[in-house]
Design an enzyme around this catalytic site. Structure first.
Site, short mmCIF file in Angstrom:
data_model
loop_
_atom_site.label_atom_id
_atom_site.label_comp_id
_atom_site.label_asym_id
_atom_site.label_seq_id
_atom_site.Cartn_x
_atom_site.Cartn_y
_atom_site.Cartn_z
N SER A 14 46.27 46.17 53.96
CA SER A 14 46.88 45.23 54.91
C SER A 14 47.66 44.12 54.20
O SER A 14 48.65 43.61 54.73
CB SER A 14 45.83 44.64 55.85
OG SER A 14 44.95 43.80 55.16
N ASN A 15 47.24 43.74 53.00
CA ASN A 15 48.02 42.73 52.26
C ASN A 15 49.35 43.32 51.80
O ASN A 15 50.39 42.65 51.84
CB ASN A 15 47.22 42.20 51.07
CG ASN A 15 46.26 41.11 51.48
OD1 ASN A 15 46.68 40.02 51.84
ND2 ASN A 15 44.97 41.41 51.48
N HIS A 107 42.32 37.30 45.80
CA HIS A 107 40.86 37.38 45.78
C HIS A 107 40.32 36.64 47.01
O HIS A 107 40.74 35.51 47.28
CB HIS A 107 40.32 36.76 44.50
CG HIS A 107 38.84 36.86 44.40
ND1 HIS A 107 38.19 38.05 44.06
CD2 HIS A 107 37.86 35.96 44.65
CE1 HIS A 107 36.89 37.85 44.10
NE2 HIS A 107 36.66 36.60 44.45
#
Ligand code: GRF
Length: 218
Positions: A14-15, A107
């Protein structure tokens, strides 16, 4: 000249999708590479006409031969920036050195808190009141490189891992394209281990906090 982005994924992607959808001027996604053939994000990339490749870590005897093959595949796409987006492999020092200054990661915690796995559960167990995500340059030490941007979310008493990770993920999708945009525009530099972004005063724009009543409990 357009800058080539090579995005590495291991799963959902999704990123990666957020970066593709951001259509960053001056950048093109030259390839999406996965270490797992079943990575769901590959289908999205293919449907957007982006070249894909799989370098399956299970087919390699050790970390170093996998990283070598991975680097060869990446370099075939002449990358200006290598973007780790949910890429779940620890990389060797040689790999990291090869891409020094052009390798970034997202992260799901406010580094240096909670490096490693299960960040949302660990944040809940620690009772922190704020949590978030960090985009950073990758160095040889895991989840330790110079911080480019962070996003902050409140933690509510009713949160569980699912609600907290969803709240963080929404902001991941904003800060990762933002960080890539800054780099593509040539506005970032590392000064004594700290990232300076030209034209951005960190306290105002380098982090994001949603309105408390929007973020909490949703
Ligand atoms: C994200 O939370 C990212 O921060 C972490 O792994 C997750 C990947 O999600 N490194 P996706 O594959 O980008 O959807």
């Amino acid at each position: 000249m357009q800058k080539n982005l090579v995005i590495l994924i291991s799963g959902r992607g999704s990123n990666m999708e957020a970066i593709v959808r951001a259509a960053i001027p001056g950048a093109r996604v030259a390839a999406v590479i996965a270490n797992r053939p079943d990575s769901a994000g590959l289908a999205f990339a293919e449907s957007h006409g982006i070249p894909t490749a799989v370098v399956d870590h299970k087919l390699f005897a050790d970390r170093s031969s996998f990283d070598k093959a991975l680097a060869e595949t990446i370099d075939g796409f002449s990358p200006d920036l290598v973007v780790l987006a949910g890429f779940m492999r620890v990389l060797t020092g040689e790999f990291v050195d090869h891409y020094a200054g052009r390798l970034i990661n997202i992260h799901p915690s406010l580094l240096p808190s909670f490096p490693g796995l299960h960040t949302h559960q660990r944040a809940l167990e620690a009772g922190v009141r704020v949590h978030g995500a960090t985009v950073h340059y990758v160095t040889a030490d895991l989840d330790c490189g110079p911080i480019i941007i962070q996003a902050v979310v409140p933690v509510s008493d009713t949160d569980d891992e699912k609600s907290l990770s969803a709240r963080v993920l929404r902001l991941e999708h904003q800060i990762y394209p933002q960080a890539v945009r800054w780099i593509v525009e040539g506005r970032t530099r590392i000064d004594a281990g700290r990232v300076k972004v030209e034209g951005v005063r960190t306290a105002e724009e380098g982090w994001t906090l949603p309105p408390l009543d929007e973020g909490a409990g949703s």
